[in-house]
Write a protein that holds these residues in place. Structure first.
Motif, PDB file in Angstrom:
ATOM      1  N   ILE B  61       0.875  -1.168   0.000  1.00  0.00           N
ATOM      2  CA  ILE B  61       0.000   0.000   0.000  1.00  0.00           C
ATOM      3  C   ILE B  61       0.912   1.217   0.000  1.00  0.00           C
ATOM      4  CG2 ILE B  61      -1.791   1.281   1.240  1.00  0.00           C
ATOM      5  CD1 ILE B  61      -2.738  -1.415   0.145  1.00  0.00           C
ATOM      6  N   PRO B  75      -2.440   0.139  14.134  1.00  0.00           N
ATOM      7  CA  PRO B  75      -3.397   1.243  14.307  1.00  0.00           C
ATOM      8  C   PRO B  75      -3.024   2.488  13.503  1.00  0.00           C
ATOM      9  CG  PRO B  75      -2.882   0.263  16.422  1.00  0.00           C
ATOM     10  CD  PRO B  75      -1.968  -0.378  15.423  1.00  0.00           C
ATOM     11  N   TYR B  76      -1.731   2.828  13.524  1.00  0.00           N
ATOM     12  CA  TYR B  76      -1.307   4.035  12.801  1.00  0.00           C
ATOM     13  C   TYR B  76      -1.481   3.856  11.299  1.00  0.00           C
ATOM     14  CZ  TYR B  76       0.494   4.815  17.414  1.00  0.00           C
ATOM     15  OH  TYR B  76       0.573   4.958  18.775  1.00  0.00           O
ATOM     16  N   PHE B  77      -1.231   2.631  10.834  1.00  0.00           N
ATOM     17  CA  PHE B  77      -1.435   2.342   9.415  1.00  0.00           C
ATOM     18  C   PHE B  77      -2.911   2.492   9.043  1.00  0.00           C
ATOM     19  CE2 PHE B  77      -2.756  -0.938   6.371  1.00  0.00           C
ATOM     20  CZ  PHE B  77      -2.100  -0.470   5.242  1.00  0.00           C
ATOM     21  N   ARG B  78      -3.793   1.968   9.907  1.00  0.00           N
ATOM     22  CA  ARG B  78      -5.223   1.979   9.574  1.00  0.00           C
ATOM     23  C   ARG B  78      -5.798   3.391   9.547  1.00  0.00           C
ATOM     24  NH1 ARG B  78      -6.981  -2.925  13.256  1.00  0.00           N
ATOM     25  NH2 ARG B  78      -6.217  -4.632  11.973  1.00  0.00           N
ATOM     26  N   ARG B  79      -5.145   4.325  10.226  1.00  0.00           N
ATOM     27  CA  ARG B  79      -5.666   5.690  10.227  1.00  0.00           C
ATOM     28  C   ARG B  79      -5.604   6.310   8.837  1.00  0.00           C
ATOM     29  NH1 ARG B  79      -3.060   7.819  15.935  1.00  0.00           N
ATOM     30  NH2 ARG B  79      -3.927   6.100  17.141  1.00  0.00           N
ATOM     31  N   ASN B  80      -4.843   5.691   7.960  1.00  0.00           N
ATOM     32  CA  ASN B  80      -4.736   6.214   6.601  1.00  0.00           C
ATOM     33  C   ASN B  80      -5.688   5.538   5.634  1.00  0.00           C
ATOM     34  OD1 ASN B  80      -2.621   8.120   7.087  1.00  0.00           O
ATOM     35  ND2 ASN B  80      -1.314   6.340   7.443  1.00  0.00           N
ATOM     36  N   ILE B  81      -6.554   4.686   6.164  1.00  0.00           N
ATOM     37  CA  ILE B  81      -7.538   4.015   5.318  1.00  0.00           C
ATOM     38  C   ILE B  81      -8.929   4.269   5.893  1.00  0.00           C
ATOM     39  CG2 ILE B  81      -8.304   1.814   4.375  1.00  0.00           C
ATOM     40  CD1 ILE B  81      -5.569   0.693   4.873  1.00  0.00           C
ATOM     41  N   ASN B 154     -11.063  11.789   8.494  1.00  0.00           N
ATOM     42  CA  ASN B 154      -9.621  11.900   8.693  1.00  0.00           C
ATOM     43  C   ASN B 154      -8.893  12.226   7.396  1.00  0.00           C
ATOM     44  OD1 ASN B 154      -8.010  11.877  10.863  1.00  0.00           O
ATOM     45  ND2 ASN B 154      -7.826   9.654  11.032  1.00  0.00           N
ATOM     46  N   LYS B 155      -9.650  12.399   6.321  1.00  0.00           N
ATOM     47  CA  LYS B 155      -9.114  12.627   4.981  1.00  0.00           C
ATOM     48  C   LYS B 155      -8.093  11.560   4.591  1.00  0.00           C
ATOM     49  CE  LYS B 155      -9.770  17.600   5.111  1.00  0.00           C
ATOM     50  NZ  LYS B 155      -9.036  18.826   5.375  1.00  0.00           N
ATOM     51  N   PRO B 157      -6.147   8.890   2.296  1.00  0.00           N
ATOM     52  CA  PRO B 157      -5.920   8.836   0.851  1.00  0.00           C
ATOM     53  C   PRO B 157      -6.520   7.586   0.205  1.00  0.00           C
ATOM     54  CG  PRO B 157      -3.911   8.332   2.051  1.00  0.00           C
ATOM     55  CD  PRO B 157      -4.934   8.682   3.063  1.00  0.00           C
TER      56      PRO B 157
END
Ligand SMILES: Nc1ncnc2c1ncn2[C@@H]1O[C@H](COP(=O)(O)OP(=O)(O)O)[C@@H](O)[C@H]1O
Ligand SMILES: [Mg+2]
Lengths: 334, 223
Positions: B61, B75-81, B154-155, B157
């Motif tokens: 990804i 968790p930090y990764f999922r914040r971008n999805i 959270n905008k 991408p």
């Protein structure tokens, strides 16, 4: 992603001071936000708990009773120690003098003993006085009158100057006095004091054992309550994990819930012990009055109270920490 | 943005839900993932969101190999999805506002920012004015839109949607799709899993079709 994208776009030649300043402000702001969130969760969990006061009260009561038992015993022991301090002073050595010791010889012994550094007070009873006292106390008054001769020796009652909590020095004194040729028999009434100390030692150990066992019980109670809370909020935990909540974020409300249980448990324990002491104080004073002793039960001092509340809070926190650690991993979205 | 290289997923018990899947979706593209029920659509999305790990092959990804992301970093990764589900996964004891605000609170955004962004997200899905409502009082379509607002607040991408129109009538489904198209317009990568072929065929986007865990067709009307 966004993170890395930003990193890529970040101009590398940006002047340093501006950067560090904006960073500092950002850090302070983030810290403030963080603390604010903590405070919010702190009171949010209290609000959640207060919505079900019965279940909060029941759990807190179980914790309270578990904490009250060792605390109460601790306070009782403290009081007993204080009392036994008084009994200590009451311990005395009776010197029965050789029969036929002249009154003057006896008086010389008394004045010698009065100079003795380890002796606080000396009381002399001539054979006549001893007989009179015996008659008074025994009730055999008339029977003794028929005796031709006074069978009682002169008695010197010695009050040792006591080193606190140390029956051994008193025994050394006893041995010394026993050597005196004028003394026929020296008796120390200290055995029961020793026994009392032994019993109190056992009880003190007992408090530790009891406290450890009940602390374990509190951990289990809190752990189980939190486990149920976790199960009840399983869906919420799944959602939070799904949208990027860290374990710390998920753990937080449960930890605070444990905190509140522990705090309320501590308060209930305090109330239970205080009320019990208050109830006991009347009878204890009556009993003390019978012994011409004025004695008031010492209640929970600040140190014990603070210790009790902190123990409750720590047990609440640790109990929920263990429960959350055990059960959080089992709940995964997917 | 999304790359699968020879990716397989075998569930414990031996069933292979995905077999040797290869594809690439560039950043900003909108694509559909179709196939019969049980074809492996949800499994594929779960691999992207690290809800499952592949048994073989890799998932990248944004050029990041997901195999390298430790449990602690997930968790930090999922914040971008942004993830959207058929069964909205809303918290029913909290208001619409609180539901949508959750990702921001998790990310530690300050209060003013939370207010602003939640309102913007609700505005985008046409639910401004329902902030104080509880999800239970909303219709199915509105609940789904709350889920979308939460996913995009959270905008992120990248937006993943698993059967987002499953329970909705065609009109509402079209509305939901239009919201996704809007996000795609502003550069968000969107991957929508759906078996609603009628709906998908009416839209001019790339379509990846799974058949029993294998990628059978990959058609892009734009090409
Ligand atoms: N957690 C799981 N354990 C075992 N098998 C699973 C699990 N999740 C899905 N499957 C199986 O994998 C296959 C693909 O499922 P899924 O990805 O949900 O398909 P779709 O979303 O296309 O309907 C199905 O046969 C399903 O039974
Ligand atoms: Mg599915």
């Amino acid at each position: 992603m966004r993170r890395t994208r930003h990193a890529q776009h970040k101009p590398r030649s940006r002047p340093r001071p501006a950067r560090s300043e904006s960073r500092r402000v950002g850090l302070a702001g983030r810290l403030k936000t963080h603390l604010l969130r903590h405070a919010q969760v702190f009171f949010y969990t209290l609000g959640q708990l207060s919505r079900r006061p019965t279940s909060l009260l029941m759990t807190a009561a179980v914790i309270g009773i578990a904490l009250a038992l060792p605390t109460g015993l601790h306070v009782v022991l403290k009081n007993a120690q204080q009392l036994s301090g008084g009994w200590d002073e009451a311990s005395q050595i009776s010197l029965f003098l050789q029969r036929g010791t002249a009154d003057s010889q006896a008086r010389r012994l008394v004045s010698q003993l009065e100079e003795h550094p380890r002796i606080r007070r000396v009381h002399y009873l001539s054979p006549e006085e001893a007989l009179a006292e015996f008659q008074r106390l025994s009730g055999f008054g008339d029977a003794l009158d028929t005796l031709e001769e006074n069978p009682l020796p002169a008695v010197v009652v010695v009050q040792p100057r006591l080193q606190r909590n140390d029956p051994a020095t008193t025994e050394a004194l006893l041995d010394e006095l026993r050597e005196d040729p004028r003394v026929d028999l020296a008796r120390l009434d200290v055995q029961w004091v020793k026994r009392l100390y032994a019993i109190m030692d056992i009880l003190r150990q007992g408090v530790y054992v009891l406290a450890s066992l009940l602390a374990l019980a509190v951990l289990l109670v809190v752990g189980n309550t939190i486990r149920l809370a976790i199960q009840n909020r399983r869906d919420e935990i799944v959602i939070i994990k799904l949208i990027g909540g860290t374990d710390a974020f998920i753990r937080r409300p449960f930890l605070y819930t444990g905190f509140w249980y522990g705090l309320f448990g501590g308060i209930i324990a305090w109330l239970l012990v205080s009320i019990s002491l208050w109830i006991l104080n009347g009878p204890v004073q009556k009993l003390a009055a019978l012994y011409q002793n004025s004695f008031t039960l010492t209640g929970l001092n600040t140190q014990t109270t603070v210790g009790l509340l902190i123990s409750g809070i720590l047990l609440g926190l640790v109990g929920s920490w263990i429960a959350v650690g055990r059960h959080l991993r089992d709940i995964e979205p997917g | 943005m999304i790359r699968f290289t020879a990716t397989s997923k075998r569930y414990p018990g031996g069933y292979e839900a995905l077999s040797n899947v290869n594809f690439y979706i560039p950043a900003g593209q909108m694509a559909f993932l179709t196939g019969h029920s049980g074809a492996g659509k949800s499994t594929l999305l779960k691999l992207i969101a690290l809800l499952e790990r592949p048994s073989r092959g890799q998932v990248f990804i944004n050029n990041q190999n997901l195999a390298r992301i430790s449990r602690r970093r997930i968790p930090y990764f999922r914040r971008n999805i942004g993830i959207i589900f058929q069964d909205h996964q809303l918290l029913f004891d909290r208001t619409v506002f609180d539901n949508v605000a959750l990702p921001l609170i998790i990310a530690g955004q300050p209060r003013g920012e939370v207010d602003r962004r939640v309102r913007a997200a609700l505005d985008k899905v046409g639910l401004l004015g329902k902030e104080k409502a509880y999800p239970i009082t909303l219709s199915g379509g509105e609940q789904q839109r709350v889920g979308i607002a939460r996913a995009v607040v959270n905008k992120p991408p990248l937006l993943l949607a698993d059967e987002p129109t499953g329970n909705l009538d065609p009109t509402l489904s079209t509305e939901i799709m239009r919201i996704f198209e809007d996000f795609s317009q502003v550069g968000v990568t969107v991957l929508v899993a759906s078996h609603d072929l009628a709906l998908i065929s009416s839209l001019p986007y790339r379509r990846l079709t799974l058949e029993q865990g294998r990628l059978s067709t990959d058609s892009d009307p734009a090409e």
